[in-house]
Enzyme design. Sequence first.
Site, short mmCIF file in Angstrom:
data_model
loop_
_atom_site.label_atom_id
_atom_site.label_comp_id
_atom_site.label_asym_id
_atom_site.label_seq_id
_atom_site.Cartn_x
_atom_site.Cartn_y
_atom_site.Cartn_z
N CYS A 262 0.82 -1.22 0.00
CA CYS A 262 0.00 0.00 0.00
C CYS A 262 0.86 1.27 0.00
CB CYS A 262 -0.96 -0.01 1.18
SG CYS A 262 -0.19 0.02 2.81
N HIS A 310 -2.37 0.97 6.82
CA HIS A 310 -2.81 0.94 5.42
C HIS A 310 -3.03 2.36 4.93
CE1 HIS A 310 -4.27 -0.94 1.80
NE2 HIS A 310 -5.35 -0.18 1.82
N HIS A 322 -5.92 1.98 -4.41
CA HIS A 322 -4.93 1.46 -3.47
C HIS A 322 -4.46 0.08 -3.91
CE1 HIS A 322 -7.85 -1.07 -0.74
NE2 HIS A 322 -8.20 -1.12 -2.00
#
Length: 347
Positions: A262, A310, A322
Amino acid sequence: MTGTRALLVTRLSIAVLLVGSATIGAATLSSAAPSREEVQQARARLDSLNRDLDLMVEQYNQARLRLQEVQARLADVRAQAQRAQATADRAISSLNANAARAYRGVGSQIAELFDSASLADFSDRLEFIGSMAQADSDLAVEAQAARQEARWTAEELKATAEERQGIVDALAAKQDQIESRVAQARALYDELDRKYHEALAAQAAAQEAASSSSSSSSVGGSPIPPPPAPNANVAAVLQAAYSMIGTPYQYGGSSPETGFDCSGFTMWAWSHAGVYLPHSSAAQYASLPHVAQSDLQPGDLVFFYSPISHVGMYVGGSSMIHSPQTGSVVSVVPIYWDSFVGAARPG
């Protein structure tokens, strides 16, 4: 890991289909197939595994950042130790040379004193000899100080090297943990695949046919145009990010060649605007100016979970792009508002 990533992408697709197919296709499944509740429980286990993996990957990335810092400090300390030792060696060498000359010339110095033509001459020569002795004394002090500094820097060098090795060992252990969790996720996918293989194959084919006639999704199909950007830099970032849709997730990855995790994805995308971001979601949040949820603009970064593990990129309309987790690919999805903790604006 390429084959593994491909397998996990396939397995995730199967897992995603399970919940919906448990109701829609219940009549086509064999009587031995698990119930809808069992499927949901398996999916919950999968989500838990992926959540654990998010946190592990974030810890892994932070350890890599610490390793970079320690390696830079190690190089500085090593250079400092070398300079201190060289200074000590030069001072000691000069002191030894002076001592040898003094030993050989002590008789001549005394003779020079008694050869003085006057008391003033004698005083001048005595002062000169005294100044030479003081210079040697100063040199001895310098040599001692340089040797002490060399010892201190050698100790610091050893401690820094040990710290570096500790981080390297921790990285290896964390990587083993991640690989173990990936194996668990893969085993879960395999279990579900065995139970639903025939039924899901038919349902997947039907869904594929239906998808091809509907509007494009966030993965595959026609390319999704990036949303309008507030400026040219953000437009370049969004263009780069959208060009990676469908790229597999890879922990520690930060390029199209390796795949992305991420923070590696947001780091890579924002590099197209000349902005450097650390390879860590928590470090990105800590290093950037924060923005309120109500002020979000396309290109802003959105962060999730506590501790933060994240990050995605806001694209407007309560959506983000993402690189989600093991077994998935770069995609556009609704923002995880239930896990949202903050937003930041690079640039």
